[in-house]
Write a protein that holds these residues in place. Structure first.
Motif, short mmCIF file in Angstrom:
data_model
loop_
_atom_site.label_atom_id
_atom_site.label_comp_id
_atom_site.label_asym_id
_atom_site.label_seq_id
_atom_site.Cartn_x
_atom_site.Cartn_y
_atom_site.Cartn_z
N ASN A 204 0.35 5.88 10.35
CA ASN A 204 1.33 4.91 10.82
C ASN A 204 2.79 5.34 10.69
O ASN A 204 3.68 4.64 11.15
CB ASN A 204 1.12 3.60 10.06
CG ASN A 204 0.88 3.86 8.58
OD1 ASN A 204 1.68 4.55 7.95
ND2 ASN A 204 -0.21 3.36 8.05
N ARG B 158 6.72 13.13 5.66
CA ARG B 158 5.72 12.14 5.25
C ARG B 158 4.35 12.79 4.97
O ARG B 158 3.69 12.49 4.00
CB ARG B 158 5.57 11.10 6.37
CG ARG B 158 4.38 10.17 6.24
CD ARG B 158 4.67 9.03 5.31
NE ARG B 158 3.53 8.13 5.21
CZ ARG B 158 3.52 7.06 4.43
NH1 ARG B 158 4.58 6.77 3.71
NH2 ARG B 158 2.48 6.28 4.37
N ASP C 52 2.21 -2.55 -1.51
CA ASP C 52 2.05 -1.59 -0.43
C ASP C 52 2.44 -2.27 0.87
O ASP C 52 1.97 -3.36 1.17
CB ASP C 52 0.59 -1.14 -0.35
CG ASP C 52 0.45 0.03 0.61
OD1 ASP C 52 0.35 1.17 0.14
OD2 ASP C 52 0.44 -0.21 1.83
N CYS D 54 -6.44 7.75 1.10
CA CYS D 54 -5.26 7.79 1.97
C CYS D 54 -5.04 9.18 2.56
O CYS D 54 -4.54 9.33 3.67
CB CYS D 54 -4.02 7.38 1.21
SG CYS D 54 -4.06 5.66 0.67
N CYS E 157 -2.35 10.86 5.17
CA CYS E 157 -1.41 9.85 5.67
C CYS E 157 -0.08 9.99 4.96
O CYS E 157 0.97 9.85 5.57
CB CYS E 157 -1.97 8.45 5.45
SG CYS E 157 -0.78 7.17 5.83
N LEU E 158 -0.13 10.25 3.65
CA LEU E 158 1.13 10.47 2.95
C LEU E 158 1.08 11.66 2.02
O LEU E 158 2.04 11.91 1.29
CB LEU E 158 1.60 9.22 2.20
CG LEU E 158 1.23 9.06 0.74
CD1 LEU E 158 2.06 7.98 0.12
CD2 LEU E 158 -0.21 8.86 0.55
N SER F 224 -6.53 6.95 7.47
CA SER F 224 -5.47 6.02 7.04
C SER F 224 -5.88 4.56 7.25
O SER F 224 -6.80 4.26 8.01
CB SER F 224 -4.14 6.26 7.75
OG SER F 224 -4.06 5.50 8.93
N CYS F 225 -5.12 3.67 6.61
CA CYS F 225 -5.43 2.23 6.70
C CYS F 225 -5.22 1.70 8.11
O CYS F 225 -5.63 0.60 8.43
CB CYS F 225 -4.61 1.44 5.68
SG CYS F 225 -2.83 1.64 5.87
N HIS G 46 1.71 -1.89 3.89
CA HIS G 46 0.72 -2.12 4.95
C HIS G 46 -0.23 -3.27 4.67
O HIS G 46 -1.25 -3.44 5.35
CB HIS G 46 -0.01 -0.83 5.30
CG HIS G 46 0.91 0.14 5.98
ND1 HIS G 46 1.53 1.15 5.31
CD2 HIS G 46 1.39 0.16 7.24
CE1 HIS G 46 2.35 1.79 6.14
NE2 HIS G 46 2.29 1.20 7.31
N HIS H 190 -4.43 6.38 -3.07
CA HIS H 190 -3.41 7.33 -2.64
C HIS H 190 -3.62 8.75 -3.18
O HIS H 190 -3.37 9.72 -2.49
CB HIS H 190 -2.02 6.85 -3.05
CG HIS H 190 -1.52 5.67 -2.26
ND1 HIS H 190 -2.14 4.45 -2.28
CD2 HIS H 190 -0.46 5.54 -1.43
CE1 HIS H 190 -1.47 3.61 -1.48
NE2 HIS H 190 -0.45 4.25 -0.96
S1 SF4 Z 1 -3.43 5.00 4.23
FE1 SF4 Z 1 -1.29 5.60 4.27
S2 SF4 Z 1 -0.15 3.79 4.86
FE2 SF4 Z 1 -2.20 3.16 4.28
S3 SF4 Z 1 -2.05 2.54 2.15
FE3 SF4 Z 1 -2.66 4.68 2.18
S4 SF4 Z 1 -0.76 5.83 2.14
FE4 SF4 Z 1 -0.22 3.75 2.66
#
Ligand code: SF4
Lengths: 215, 468
Positions: free
Chosen positions: B431, B437, B129, B409, B412-413, B347-348, B131, B64
């Motif tokens: 996502n 976000r 997490d 990550c 994504c965040l 992102s994941c 996801h 992250h």
């Molecule tokens: S990519 Fe985004 S949704 Fe996936 S684990 Fe990292 S922060 Fe979380």
């Protein structure tokens, strides 16, 4: 964990559905490696007019006067009244940590997201699911009465309104027991250590590829 | 008696103890750890004087907070640096395998787990997490947990769980050209809503799901949580098994044969009954774009944005009005009227090799529009990155004007330095489009990798089928 029994508290209404965990505690505060101190940043993006930074002294930040928790009448609130799907989004336990650090002890909503619901119990925060109609009524009553308070009695599973009327609620017996006794889940599970070892031995025999590979 | 669902089978195989109150003690085969949700769990262990129950069930990587630019020096943001350092220290102290920031296997936990064979069919898998549902794509029972539960699993290798209800989401028919796994899952969420799966474990099935690659299946399961479900899963088939051949932590030799024989049983029985069944026609699904601040606020690229005045549910209508205000958009327009200030491919959900190939296929020989301030591609792991470079995808991106980054990550965040500015729109393959976000005041539009690349090139959202 502290024992959770009965308490009376001011109700603060948060009138929006799908309150997500990013809204409850934005990601920049997740960098902390502690469990405490998240209260000043609860609902950070709604509460303040600027962008919050971790480690900052929040007492000098510009306050959003329109945000419900900033109104004097809800000062000291410990019951949060919310709408459906409260706590959706990420698994961050920082969300219940921020709510409890701020002073909330119970959240009332028509529905909760699963992970948030689960995390709350582990932190002495009681999420209570109530019928949408009852929630609507409570929103009206809170709006009409300054200082509106509810008593939450976990033992008998009742919410007691100012007029003495009661609302019954459901709670999982195991979770209730843990909250009432202030029990630590890990301690309870470890009482079954022998069972876990026996399961593990069977698993190792029939699925050896799951063991001792990652080192 | 009705047969068993895949979820029933996975559940039954992991019950250590059924308790009278309806909960059960469930054995956990694998825990994935990252820097954000683990420090307090390790601290809890130490304070209670406990040791991890089974070191070899855990694997860790920071994702992250890691920078996606130059990593030769320490992380510039001090708070991020301490968090990553804390993960390193905890893993060192307890002897847990960690792919540290400099390791070429480092990446987003949900990309790294399957890639290494640390995620396998038939496992119970948890991670702090939400996801984690991603790993259900392999016929595993995988779900996100909070930090107290991370500590619980570290200390006991078990979780206290109540069995969820089961839902089958079946996507029949065949997808049209240009329609991807991401569009399928966005269409599912648009249909059942962000709370539609609350309390359920979802099994995704039907010809469309079976037709997806493992990468595509991961994309679908990844977003089960956006539909409210903690776990999403897909039955094992030949593709699943082929995926694990030769992965570093896959079973070897005799074990492989034994494992495959077991994995082949991981489907719902023909006569299994689900508590809920949802059916979609795959041939009707078009490329999707989210317009609002919840993953259910999604339209097809050629569809007008919905009018809140025509929404009969007042709570929903209010949510839509708030979303329009936050997003700076109006009902009635189409998404092709919207210019993305930034484009994020990663992102994941969508940072695996297939995702990068799909985006590169659109970017090849074209240029990012001058209307777009920044377009970045962030591979999901170091191994995805090197594979892409082997295929020359990085060059295609760079020549088109995309930035080619280190794995994590990222935007994504926006816990690291990659983020949106106030009011900026982003075409994002991630996502979540929640308020703030991807950065304070940022406005996220969820799309597939091909749609994100197409938006970058066109300078506005565009139907990728018009670009091929
Ligand atoms: S990519 Fe985004 S949704 Fe996936 S684990 Fe990292 S922060 Fe979380």
């Amino acid at each position: 964990m502290e024992k959770f029994t009965q308490f009376e508290g001011i109700v603060a209404p948060l009138d929006r559905a799908n309150v997500d965990t990013d809204l409850i505690i934005p990601k920049q505060f997740l960098k902390s490696i502690k469990r405490t101190g998240f209260g000043p940043n609860l609902f950070d993006e709604l509460r303040y007019l600027d962008e919050g930074q971790p480690g900052q002294d929040c007492s000098h930040r510009p306050i959003n006067p329109d945000f419900v928790l900033n109104r004097p009448r809800y000062k000291g609130a410990s019951v949060l009244l919310a709408r459906r799907n409260f706590g959706c989004g990420s698994s961050r336990e920082h969300a219940p940590w921020a709510l409890t650090d701020f002073g909330f002890r119970a959240v009332l909503a028509p529905s909760f997201a699963d992970i948030f619901f689960n995390n709350s119990f582990k932190n002495g925060l009681l999420p209570i699911v109530l019928d949408e109609k009852i929630i609507d009524e409570l929103f009206q009553q809170v709006a009409a009465n300054e200082g509106y308070s509810l008593t939450i009695d976990l033992e008998t599973q009742h919410i007691i309104k100012p007029d003495g009327s009661r609302i019954e609620f459901d709670v999982d017996p195991f979770r209730k027991h843990c909250l009432l006794e202030g029990l630590d889940d890990i301690g309870i599970t470890l009482q079954d250590a022998e069972l876990i070892k026996a399961y593990e031995a069977r698993r190792k025999a029939n699925s050896p590829w799951l063991f001792d590979v990652i080192k | 008696m009705a047969g068993k669902t895949l979820y029933d089978k996975l559940w039954d195989d992991h019950v250590v103890k059924q308790r009278e109150d309806g909960t059960a003690l469930i054995y956990i085969d694998r825990q994935l750890l990252h820097e954000v949700t683990s420090p307090q769990a390790f601290e809890g262990l130490r304070l209670a004087g406990r040791k991890p129950w089974r070191i070899d069930a855990n694997i860790a990587t920071p994702d992250h907070n890691v920078p996606t630019t130059d990593r030769s020096g320490p992380i510039a943001d001090e708070v991020s640096r301490i968090q990553v350092q804390t993960l390193d220290d905890n893993c060192d102290e307890f002897g847990i395998l960690e792919f540290k920031m400099q390791d070429h296997r480092q990446g987003i936990v949900h990309v790294v787990g399957p890639e290494q064979g640390a995620t396998l069919p038939g496992m119970t898998i948890v991670c702090g997490d939400s996801h984690t549902a991603t790993h259900g794509a392999f016929g595993a029972l995988a779900h996100g947990i909070g930090t107290s539960e991370v500590e619980h699993v570290l200390a006991t290798q078990c979780l206290i769980q109540k069995k969820m209800k089961s839902m089958l989401v079946r996507v029949d028919g065949e997808l049209g050209p240009g329609v991807t796994a991401k569009d399928v899952v966005l269409a599912i969420i648009a249909k059942i809503g962000t709370a539609g799966g609350t309390g359920y474990a979802i099994e995704f099935g039907g010809s469309v799901i079976r037709g997806l690659s493992m990468e595509g299946r991961m994309t679908v399961c990844n977003m089960a949580i956006e539909a409210g479900a903690r776990a999403g899963m897909i039955a094992v088939d030949e593709k699943t098994i082929a995926y694990f051949e030769g992965r570093p932590y896959s079973p070897q030799g005799d074990d492989w044969e034994k494992a495959v024989a077991y994995w082949q049983t991981l489907q719902s029985d023909d006569d299994a009954e689900f508590d809920a069944v949802v059916v979609l026609d795959g041939s009707q699904i078009k490329p999707q774009v989210s317009w609002g601040t919840s993953p259910e606020m999604v339209v097809a690229i050629d569809e007008a944005l919905p009018d809140p005045d025509r929404e009969s549910d007042p709570v929903k209508a209010e949510g839509m009005r708030r979303a329009y205000e936050y997003m700076g958009l109006k009902p009635g327009i189409t998404m092709s009227d919207v210019v993305p200030d930034r484009v994020f491919i990663g992102s994941c959900t969508n940072s695996r090799i297939e995702d990068l190939r799909a985006a590169a296929a659109i970017a090849r020989g074209r240029k990012v529009s001058p209307k777009v301030k920044q377009a970045m591609v962030v591979p999901g792991s170091g191994l995805v990155k090197s594979q892409a470079e082997k295929e020359g995808l990085d060059k295609i991106f760079v020549e088109a004007g995309f930035e080619w980054r280190e794995p994590g990550c990222s935007m994504c965040l926006a816990m690291n330095a990659d983020r949106l500015g106030d009011g900026e729109h982003c075409a994002s393959t991630s996502n979540r489009n929640f308020e703030g976000r991807q950065g304070y005041g940022g406005r996220t539009h969820l799309v597939s990798p091909a749609m994100a690349a197409a938006a970058a090139i066109a300078g506005h959202f565009i139907d990728v089928r018009d670009m091929a």
